[in-house]
Design an enzyme around this catalytic site. Structure first.
Site, mmCIF file in Angstrom:
data_model
loop_
_atom_site.group_PDB
_atom_site.id
_atom_site.type_symbol
_atom_site.label_atom_id
_atom_site.label_comp_id
_atom_site.label_asym_id
_atom_site.label_seq_id
_atom_site.Cartn_x
_atom_site.Cartn_y
_atom_site.Cartn_z
ATOM 1 N N GLY A 183 -17.608 -4.097 -7.981
ATOM 2 C CA GLY A 183 -16.867 -5.289 -8.381
ATOM 3 C C GLY A 183 -16.650 -5.385 -9.877
ATOM 4 N N TYR B 216 0.840 -1.203 0.000
ATOM 5 C CA TYR B 216 0.000 0.000 0.000
ATOM 6 C C TYR B 216 0.876 1.254 0.000
ATOM 7 C CZ TYR B 216 -4.002 -3.006 1.162
ATOM 8 O OH TYR B 216 -4.984 -3.968 1.157
#
Length: 307
Positions: free
Chosen positions: A221, A52
């Protein structure tokens, strides 16, 4: 905030988790406000990953901004992940060990509560994972272990060699990305929903007391972004979310989170927001007990069929 034990461990965790994957460019004050808001709402578990922000950058921002004392550190659960490189995956013993050392340094802590293997490595050698986990456990650097985005077979392969319990599997799940639930509902039907895409991973996790951590709980999604407020694509779903939210005196965020927390699998919702007000809104879904009829109404409004 509703809590339960993670997997088969004695580690008590909330059913809402705050993910800190987007804090690289936030100021120290903004990070402190975000985390303080979460703590005020009873969210005591924070999700990280070495990737990240690239090369532990978001972990380092959290470590610098928060500067927790030893006593404060003991009151929270820090989870991080490893295994994603740039264009490839790496579950080698060396990478796992190096990644954990990098996370410890970045987060300014002596131990990680939960370490997850981030994305399945096609070249995984379970013996290397087992050796890395043994060393991390023996040294006290990592207290608990799990995986992310793993299939039933991939979990079983690791469990055949790894001694430590694999407590969690972090999987994408939302109202509109609910394959792992929807396919079972349409079982034995000639309908696209009945196609098995997840190899029964949800039922497997329930049978093995593996906690499912739902990431992207508000995302469609399919790349079209969040479904809340997207009336062009999800008008019916937003109508139901708004009506239930008004009835319960909460936000649509809370209702969408409650759709996940209502499931008897004892799932965790992993938030990805950097806005304190969204954290507060979602936290209200922790103990919101949707009725069975309401749960299925949301399920149908999201586009799933109920035969």
């Amino acid at each position: 905030m509703r809590t339960f034990t993670l997997g088969t461990s004695g580690l008590v965790v909330p059913n809402i988790v705050l993910g800190l994957m987007r804090i690289k460019d936030k100021s120290d004050a903004q990070i402190r406000e975000l985390v303080s808001t979460a703590l005020d709402e009873g969210i005591t578990m924070f999700d990280h990953a070495d990737i990240y922000g690239t090369d532990h950058a978001c972990e380092a921002r959290a470590g610098r901004a928060l500067g927790w004392s030893a006593a404060e550190r003991e009151q929270v659960v820090l989870q991080t992940k490893c295994g994603i490189r740039f264009g490839w995956f790496d579950f080698s013993e060396k990478h796992i060990l190096d990644s954990v050392d990098g996370s410890l340094a970045a987060l300014r802590t002596d131990y990680i509560d939960v370490l997850l293997l981030h994305r399945p490595d096609a070249l995984v050698e379970p013996e290397e994972v087992a050796s890395a986990f043994d060393r991390l456990s023996a040294s006290g650097k990592v207290r608990h272990f799990g995986v992310s985005n793993h299939t039933r077979g991939q979990l079983e392969l690791l469990r055949a060699t790894v001694d430590q319990p694999l407590l969690a599997n972090q999987l994408q799940l939302s109202l509109t990305h609910g394959h792992m639930i929807a396919e079972g509902v349409a079982q034995n039907m000639q309908h696209e929903q009945s196609v098995v895409r997840t190899d029964g991973v949800l039922d497997y996790c329930r049978l093995t007391s593996t906690t499912v951590q739902a990431w992207s709980p508000y995302q469609s999604g399919d790349g079209s972004g969040p479904f809340i407020g997207n009336r062009e694509r999800y008008a019916e779903l937003n109508d139901v979310l708004d009506r239930l939210a008004a009835g319960y005196g909460v936000s649509p965020d809370a209702v969408a989170a409650a759709w996940i927390t209502r499931h008897p699998a004892n799932m965790q919702v992993v938030l990805g927001t950097t806005r304190p007000e969204r954290v507060r809104a979602a936290a209200a879904g922790s103990e919101l007990g949707l009725g069975r009829e309401e749960w299925y109404e949301l399920f149908r409004a999201a586009g799933h069929i109920v035969p």
